[in-house]
Write an enzyme that holds these catalytic residues in place. Sequence first.
Site, PDB file in Angstrom:
ATOM      1  N   GLY A  23       0.835  -1.176   0.000  1.00 15.15           N
ATOM      2  CA  GLY A  23       0.000   0.000   0.000  1.00 15.15           C
ATOM      3  C   GLY A  23       0.879   1.239   0.000  1.00 15.15           C
ATOM      4  O   GLY A  23       1.936   1.257   0.637  1.00 15.15           O
ATOM      5  N   SER A  46       0.895  -6.583   3.642  1.00 13.52           N
ATOM      6  CA  SER A  46       1.894  -6.766   4.692  1.00 13.52           C
ATOM      7  C   SER A  46       2.450  -5.437   5.201  1.00 13.52           C
ATOM      8  O   SER A  46       2.665  -5.271   6.402  1.00 13.52           O
ATOM      9  CB  SER A  46       3.025  -7.675   4.222  1.00 13.52           C
ATOM     10  OG  SER A  46       3.603  -7.194   3.025  1.00 13.52           O
ATOM     11  N   GLU A  47       2.699  -4.466   4.316  1.00 16.33           N
ATOM     12  CA  GLU A  47       3.097  -3.135   4.743  1.00 16.33           C
ATOM     13  C   GLU A  47       2.470  -2.072   3.856  1.00 16.33           C
ATOM     14  O   GLU A  47       2.276  -2.301   2.653  1.00 16.33           O
ATOM     15  CB  GLU A  47       4.619  -2.941   4.722  1.00 16.33           C
ATOM     16  CG  GLU A  47       5.354  -3.439   5.945  1.00 16.33           C
ATOM     17  CD  GLU A  47       5.828  -4.868   5.811  1.00 16.33           C
ATOM     18  OE1 GLU A  47       6.384  -5.413   6.780  1.00 16.33           O
ATOM     19  OE2 GLU A  47       5.630  -5.452   4.732  1.00 16.33           O
ATOM     20  N   THR A  48       2.179  -0.934   4.467  1.00 14.09           N
ATOM     21  CA  THR A  48       1.746   0.247   3.739  1.00 14.09           C
ATOM     22  C   THR A  48       2.724   1.370   4.033  1.00 14.09           C
ATOM     23  O   THR A  48       3.108   1.585   5.187  1.00 14.09           O
ATOM     24  CB  THR A  48       0.322   0.664   4.144  1.00 14.09           C
ATOM     25  OG1 THR A  48      -0.590  -0.379   3.771  1.00 14.09           O
ATOM     26  CG2 THR A  48      -0.098   1.951   3.462  1.00 14.09           C
ATOM     27  N   HIS A  75      10.002  -3.771   0.200  1.00 12.09           N
ATOM     28  CA  HIS A  75       9.084  -3.798  -0.944  1.00 12.09           C
ATOM     29  C   HIS A  75       8.197  -2.567  -0.985  1.00 12.09           C
ATOM     30  O   HIS A  75       7.842  -2.085  -2.065  1.00 12.09           O
ATOM     31  CB  HIS A  75       8.269  -5.099  -0.952  1.00 12.09           C
ATOM     32  CG  HIS A  75       7.045  -5.089  -0.117  1.00 12.09           C
ATOM     33  ND1 HIS A  75       7.066  -5.332   1.238  1.00 12.09           N
ATOM     34  CD2 HIS A  75       5.739  -4.863  -0.434  1.00 12.09           C
ATOM     35  CE1 HIS A  75       5.842  -5.268   1.712  1.00 12.09           C
ATOM     36  NE2 HIS A  75       5.008  -4.987   0.726  1.00 12.09           N
TER      37      HIS A  75
END
Length: 299
Positions: A23, A46-48, A75
């Site tokens: 995100g 998993s991560e923003t 990422h």
Amino acid sequence: METTRVVQVDAFTDEPLTGNPAGVVPDADGLSAEQMQAIAAEIAVSETAFLRSSQTADYRIRYFTPTQEVDLCGHATIGTFAHLRDEGLDPGTTTLETNVGVLEIEVEPDGTVWMSQDEPTIREVDVGYDRVADALGVDRAALEGASADLPMAVASTGLPFLIVPITYLSDVGSAEPDMAAIEAVTDAVDATGIYLFTFDALERESTLHGRMFAPGAGVSEDPVTGTASGAASAYLDRFGAFDDDLPEELRLEQGHYVDRPGTVRVRLDDGVQVGGRGVTVLDGSLVVPDDDEDDILEA
């Protein structure tokens, strides 16, 4: 009703719906920590990455999993700068403020993004083959067979991971992780997650194949992990995996066992640099949740 733009970028790939989805909130200056956490939980990747202005660099990013803030994410960084390139960012080098310090980001004309990572730290740990094998759901013998020259160790280039070598690709693929046990192991060695890998890769040009589990950070299995790939590459160099023939570029494949294949490129000639492409798959808006905090928090 206040809204904010939200983009999803699949990182470490140039094929939509593969790689690792990140995100990206391109304008997060007005968001509090509580709001960013709520948005990350709603996006549920998993991560923003929350892109903000900086007084010390060209950009600032804060990273949130669905459950907590983390100091660095490979990422999501690649995804953010792939998005900025799509929005007109010129190729070249820029600087990024993160919770681990200011990093250099290089965007190549073809859209490949390279991020510098922190100076590696590596420490061997005595956590026990039985405990790690039980947590990962693999055979102890497969761990011991791969660890004659490469011990289990915690490596970090900004985020610490327990690096665990194993013998064959089939061992990696058949792992049946116990998430509660993995969280207990990572807590015991002060690591964010476990990176399980083998040199028995799928692609001829790949250096290794990995899987990464970080339930303590709210990520049961991450498809393709930039920070873990940087840490694992530094670990391999530290323990002489390539003797005196260090490859100019390592290629770490991951994500195939969760149907999100991708490849992380790593260079070690001038510190640790992690690289890859990204492709935007979603662009929309999200309602900003109410904020119960008095002030906008800064890390």
